[in-house]
Design an enzyme around this catalytic site. Structure first.
Site, short mmCIF file in Angstrom:
data_model
loop_
_atom_site.label_atom_id
_atom_site.label_comp_id
_atom_site.label_asym_id
_atom_site.label_seq_id
_atom_site.Cartn_x
_atom_site.Cartn_y
_atom_site.Cartn_z
N GLY A 198 67.03 4.99 42.78
CA GLY A 198 65.94 5.82 42.26
C GLY A 198 66.09 6.05 40.77
O GLY A 198 65.10 6.03 40.02
N ALA A 202 67.57 4.00 38.72
CA ALA A 202 67.26 2.72 38.08
C ALA A 202 65.74 2.59 37.89
O ALA A 202 65.28 2.18 36.82
CB ALA A 202 67.78 1.56 38.93
N ASP A 229 72.16 10.56 36.97
CA ASP A 229 72.56 9.15 36.87
C ASP A 229 71.59 8.30 36.04
O ASP A 229 71.86 7.12 35.80
CB ASP A 229 72.62 8.51 38.28
N LYS A 278 74.50 0.77 40.31
CA LYS A 278 75.84 1.17 39.85
C LYS A 278 76.76 1.42 41.03
O LYS A 278 76.31 1.71 42.15
CB LYS A 278 75.80 2.43 38.97
O1 C5P Z 1 70.86 14.96 39.01
P1 C5P Z 1 70.23 14.57 40.29
O2 C5P Z 1 68.84 15.11 40.44
O3 C5P Z 1 70.29 13.12 40.58
O4 C5P Z 1 71.09 15.26 41.43
C1 C5P Z 1 70.66 15.29 42.77
C2 C5P Z 1 71.43 16.37 43.50
O5 C5P Z 1 72.80 15.99 43.58
C3 C5P Z 1 71.43 17.71 42.81
O6 C5P Z 1 70.32 18.47 43.19
C4 C5P Z 1 72.72 18.33 43.33
O7 C5P Z 1 72.56 18.81 44.63
C5 C5P Z 1 73.64 17.11 43.42
N1 C5P Z 1 74.48 16.95 42.21
C6 C5P Z 1 75.52 17.82 42.00
N2 C5P Z 1 76.31 17.66 40.89
C7 C5P Z 1 76.11 16.64 40.03
C8 C5P Z 1 75.05 15.73 40.24
C9 C5P Z 1 74.25 15.91 41.36
O8 C5P Z 1 75.73 18.75 42.78
N3 C5P Z 1 76.90 16.51 38.97
#
Ligand code: C5P
Length: 301
Positions: free
Chosen positions: A106, A108, A140, A13
């Protein structure tokens, strides 16, 4: 339970709008995140095995964890738990999406593993339940399953599909040397915005209109990424890459998600080749990949 291997193809993406609000008490940031799936893909193959095992090949594969922390492994375990099964599967990831590149590679792999295991195990999990597992795995991941274009709100996991008109958009993606940690980029965003009034994230009408009509020039004018300053602050050399793409005739240049991959919107396939050649010749990136969007979500092949 099927015995034959199941392969799922999953797109990368780019965020055509990434509006980021002030950090929430849970550490996540509220987003207005307009996702566009692009035609760079990973393939995840699930094969019956004695226990959960991950292998990975392709560019950057040496930086992909092969243990239980791999998001694809966690996806298989979550699906097995839901159905009272043991996650005895070999997941092979054929990587083509830049690793830690801001293109949801990751995520994906997690969406691909989930769908591949659901078919391998003949568990026929309802789509809503698959999406719930995706949202638990990462912000994501639901979009990787769905593909196309979508607005993600909340932490990015609450999706509304978006219409995209025209024959599709042409892009070039410049792959940087090494990755950037998403939490580190959000942390830098917090540091750069400390003491400032960060507005509530809102989707841009101009951007949604450009997607709907398929107008690349209008889309170029509306592209925004609130994480770009943070990514550039952590990796100042990305400014040189962006400048090369702009000089070579890209309609717009921006950091993809949390970076360090940079994205160049171009008029057509010929312009894509020109921009890709210039980026590669400049030595400011390790690969330059033309790709078109939108692309379909996770698909069994
Ligand atoms: O959701 P995901 O595990 O992919 O997010 C990885 C990191 O990215 C989270 O631990 C956070 O630090 C940051 N993040 C964030 N706000 C979001 C999505 C991700 O701060 N909306």
């Amino acid at each position: 339970m099927n015995q034959a291997p199941v392969t799922v193809r999953v797109p990368a993406k780019v965020n055509v709008q990434l509006a980021v609000g002030g950090v929430r008490p849970d550490g996540f940031h509220p987003l207005a995140n307009v996702f566009l799936a692009v035609g760079l893909h990973d393939e995840v193959t699930a094969t019956p095995a004695d226990s959960l095992r991950i292998t990975c090949t392709g560019p950057g594969a040496d930086r992909v964890p092969l243990d239980a922390t791999n998001l694809a492994a966690r996806a298989a375990s979550a699906l097995a738990r839901l159905h009272g099964l043991s996650p005895d599967v070999h997941l092979h990831i054929a990587k083509d999406i830049p690793v830690a590149g801001g293109m949801a590679g990751g995520s994906a792999d997690a969406a691909g593993a989930l769908l591949a295991c659901d078919v391998l195990w003949a568990t026929a999990t309802p789509r809503e339940q698959l999406l719930d597992i995706c949202a638990e795995l990462g912000s994501d991941v639901p979009f990787s399953l769905v593909g196309g274009a979508a607005l993600g709100v909340g932490r990015g996991e609450q999706l509304t599909p978006l219409p995209v008109g025209g024959p599709g958009f042409h892009w070039v993606f410049a792959v940087a040397d090494g990755g950037l940690s998403t939490p580190a980029v959000y942390g830098e965003f917090d540091r750069l915005t400390a003491g400032l009034a960060v507005p509530e994230p809102e989707a841009s009408d101009a951007l949604l209109g450009a997607l709907r009509t398929g107008d690349a020039t209008a889309l170029a004018a509306a592209l925004t990424n609130d994480l770009q300053a943070a990514a550039l602050s952590l990796r100042p050399s990305l400014a040189d890459t962006l400048a090369v793409g702009t000089k070579a005739g890209a309609l717009a240049a921006l950091v993809s998600g949390s970076g360090p991959t940079t994205a160049y919107l171009v008029q057509d396939a010929e312009a894509a080749q020109r921009v890709a050649d210039a980026l590669l010749a400049s030595g400011t990136c390790v690969a330059a990949r033309p790709a078109v969007s939108p692309a379909a979500g996770a698909t069994v092949v």
